[in-house]
Design an enzyme around this catalytic site. Structure first.
Site, PDB file in Angstrom:
ATOM      1  N   ARG A  91      30.201 -31.631   3.233  1.00 47.76           N
ATOM      2  CA  ARG A  91      29.484 -32.582   2.629  1.00 47.76           C
ATOM      3  C   ARG A  91      28.788 -33.146   3.611  1.00 47.76           C
ATOM      4  NH1 ARG A  91      34.197 -36.586   3.142  1.00 47.76           N
ATOM      5  NH2 ARG A  91      32.770 -38.289   3.465  1.00 47.76           N
ATOM      6  N   ARG A 114      21.128 -39.892  -3.823  1.00 49.90           N
ATOM      7  CA  ARG A 114      21.437 -39.178  -3.176  1.00 49.90           C
ATOM      8  C   ARG A 114      20.784 -37.081  -3.956  1.00 49.90           C
ATOM      9  NH1 ARG A 114      27.739 -38.314  -0.694  1.00 49.90           N
ATOM     10  NH2 ARG A 114      27.977 -41.039  -1.309  1.00 49.90           N
ATOM     11  N   ARG A 142      39.685 -39.857  10.350  1.00 44.49           N
ATOM     12  CA  ARG A 142      39.775 -41.203   9.431  1.00 44.49           C
ATOM     13  C   ARG A 142      41.640 -41.502   8.229  1.00 44.49           C
ATOM     14  NH1 ARG A 142      34.511 -42.260   4.934  1.00 44.49           N
ATOM     15  NH2 ARG A 142      32.982 -43.117   7.376  1.00 44.49           N
ATOM     16  N   ARG A 200      42.403 -37.685   2.985  1.00 47.10           N
ATOM     17  CA  ARG A 200      41.536 -37.214   1.684  1.00 47.10           C
ATOM     18  C   ARG A 200      41.547 -36.485   1.920  1.00 47.10           C
ATOM     19  NH1 ARG A 200      37.072 -42.016   0.764  1.00 47.10           N
ATOM     20  NH2 ARG A 200      36.057 -40.339   0.731  1.00 47.10           N
ATOM     21  N   LYS A 222      27.629 -46.868   7.336  1.00 49.34           N
ATOM     22  CA  LYS A 222      26.814 -47.381   6.188  1.00 49.34           C
ATOM     23  C   LYS A 222      27.553 -47.899   4.568  1.00 49.34           C
ATOM     24  CE  LYS A 222      25.384 -43.137   2.741  1.00 49.34           C
ATOM     25  NZ  LYS A 222      26.625 -43.096   2.450  1.00 49.34           N
TER      26      LYS A 222
HETATM   27  P1  ADP Z   1      30.757 -40.045   1.687  1.00 49.42           P
HETATM   28  O1  ADP Z   1      32.366 -40.163   2.261  1.00 49.42           O
HETATM   29  O2  ADP Z   1      30.094 -38.629   2.043  1.00 49.42           O
HETATM   30  O3  ADP Z   1      29.549 -41.253   1.461  1.00 49.42           O
HETATM   31  P2  ADP Z   1      31.301 -41.347  -1.250  1.00 49.42           P
HETATM   32  O4  ADP Z   1      32.764 -42.135  -0.990  1.00 49.42           O
HETATM   33  O5  ADP Z   1      30.004 -42.305  -0.885  1.00 49.42           O
HETATM   34  O6  ADP Z   1      31.193 -40.176   0.442  1.00 49.42           O
HETATM   35  O7  ADP Z   1      31.499 -40.128  -1.665  1.00 49.42           O
HETATM   36  C1  ADP Z   1      32.715 -39.709  -2.638  1.00 49.42           C
HETATM   37  C2  ADP Z   1      31.927 -38.247  -3.608  1.00 49.42           C
HETATM   38  O8  ADP Z   1      31.410 -38.909  -5.272  1.00 49.42           O
HETATM   39  C3  ADP Z   1      30.978 -37.782  -2.689  1.00 49.42           C
HETATM   40  O9  ADP Z   1      31.278 -36.259  -2.016  1.00 49.42           O
HETATM   41  C4  ADP Z   1      30.518 -36.603  -3.853  1.00 49.42           C
HETATM   42  O10 ADP Z   1      31.251 -36.299  -4.424  1.00 49.42           O
HETATM   43  C5  ADP Z   1      30.564 -38.289  -5.295  1.00 49.42           C
HETATM   44  N1  ADP Z   1      28.796 -39.036  -5.020  1.00 49.42           N
HETATM   45  C6  ADP Z   1      29.149 -40.193  -4.429  1.00 49.42           C
HETATM   46  N2  ADP Z   1      27.681 -40.733  -4.835  1.00 49.42           N
HETATM   47  C7  ADP Z   1      27.546 -39.787  -5.783  1.00 49.42           C
HETATM   48  C8  ADP Z   1      25.530 -39.400  -5.798  1.00 49.42           C
HETATM   49  N3  ADP Z   1      24.954 -40.469  -6.126  1.00 49.42           N
HETATM   50  N4  ADP Z   1      25.849 -38.751  -6.376  1.00 49.42           N
HETATM   51  C9  ADP Z   1      26.354 -37.878  -6.831  1.00 49.42           C
HETATM   52  N5  ADP Z   1      27.767 -37.317  -6.042  1.00 49.42           N
HETATM   53  C10 ADP Z   1      27.917 -38.545  -6.143  1.00 49.42           C
END
Ligand code: ADP
Ligand code: ZN
Length: 218
Positions: free
Chosen positions: A171, A88, A127, A160, A13
């Site tokens: 996750r 989320r 990744r 990471r 996404k």
């Molecule tokens: P992903 O690869 O899971 O899409 P992101 O880069 O979007 O990861 O997010 C990394 C981390 O940041 C998540 O695992 C969470 O801990 C936090 N995070 C991101 N967006 C949100 C949100 N809308 N609500 C709560 N935590 C969030």
């Protein structure tokens, strides 16, 4: 126009969102990136978020909503935005509706990118991220020219903490728990767009982006 991206971590996404944002001249807002920026700059917010992020858990709604609210005030959002990683939770979805209403706007489309979980686990495990510029590589599909070194800035590539298999599984579990509620929320609003993607469906993030743009321009 505001577009919300649903879809599991690793569903592509982020990549699809960036293409759509660029083509439609919308801001691209990733709450994950905003948190990582705060981590890097060692802000209070970053320190608070880190404990959750390292475990693959969600940062509390209150903190996340406040951060997004600030971001929506920036000039580049005037035209609208692609929201990557927000909302989320159901609480975040409702608060987004309210925040946008205050700006005389609304969520126009929720794009759900649906990729089989087994594909996702493999993808994330492959990744690597650059410590310098944040560029993302895939050791199988899009490796750097020199192993472990970023093509763009020469920085060190690393896995990471939240890309490690145990954390990835958590996750995905966290994602599944809230996905249904979010999908319902936007389905009820009549603005859900489902896109099946991934190797099995022979559809890349680029294909998804172009499909969505064609749908919007129709
Ligand atoms: P992903 O690869 O899971 O899409 P992101 O880069 O979007 O990861 O997010 C990394 C981390 O940041 C998540 O695992 C969470 O801990 C936090 N995070 C991101 N967006 C949100 C949100 N809308 N609500 C709560 N935590 C969030
Ligand atoms: Zn780099």
């Amino acid at each position: 126009m505001f577009i919300v991206l649903l879809g599991a971590p690793g569903s592509g996404k982020g990549t699809a969102g960036k293409i759509i944002a660029e083509d439609l001249k919308l801001a691209h807002i990733s709450t994950g990136d905003l948190f990582r920026e705060n981590l890097k700059n060692e802000t209070e917010l970053g320190k608070e978020a880190k404990q959750y992020m390292d475990k693959g858990e969600l940062v509390p709604d209150e903190v996340t909503i406040k951060m997004l609210k600030e971001r929506l005030k920036a000039n580049d959002v005037a035209n609208g935005a692609v929201l990557d990683g927000f909302p989320r939770t159901g609480v975040q979805a409702i608060s987004l509706d309210n925040m946008l209403a205050e700006m005389d706007a609304k969520v126009d489309m929720a794009l759900n990118i649906d990729v089989p979980f087994d594909e996702i686990v493999e993808r994330i495990a492959n990744r690597r991220s650059c410590r310098g510029c944040g560029e993302i590589y895939n050791v199988v599909f899009s490796p750097s020219k020199v192993e472990g070194v970023c093509d763009k800035c020469g920085g060190e590539l690393y896995q990471r903490e939240d890309q490690k298999p145990e954390v990835v599984e958590n996750r995905l579990k966290v994602y599944s728990e809230s996905a249904e509620e979010l999908i319902k929320h936007y389905e009820n609003a009549g603005i859900l767009y489902n896109a099946k993607a991934g190797d099995k469906h022979k559809k890349t993030s680029y294909d998804v982006a172009k499909e969505v743009e064609a749908y919007i321009n129709k």
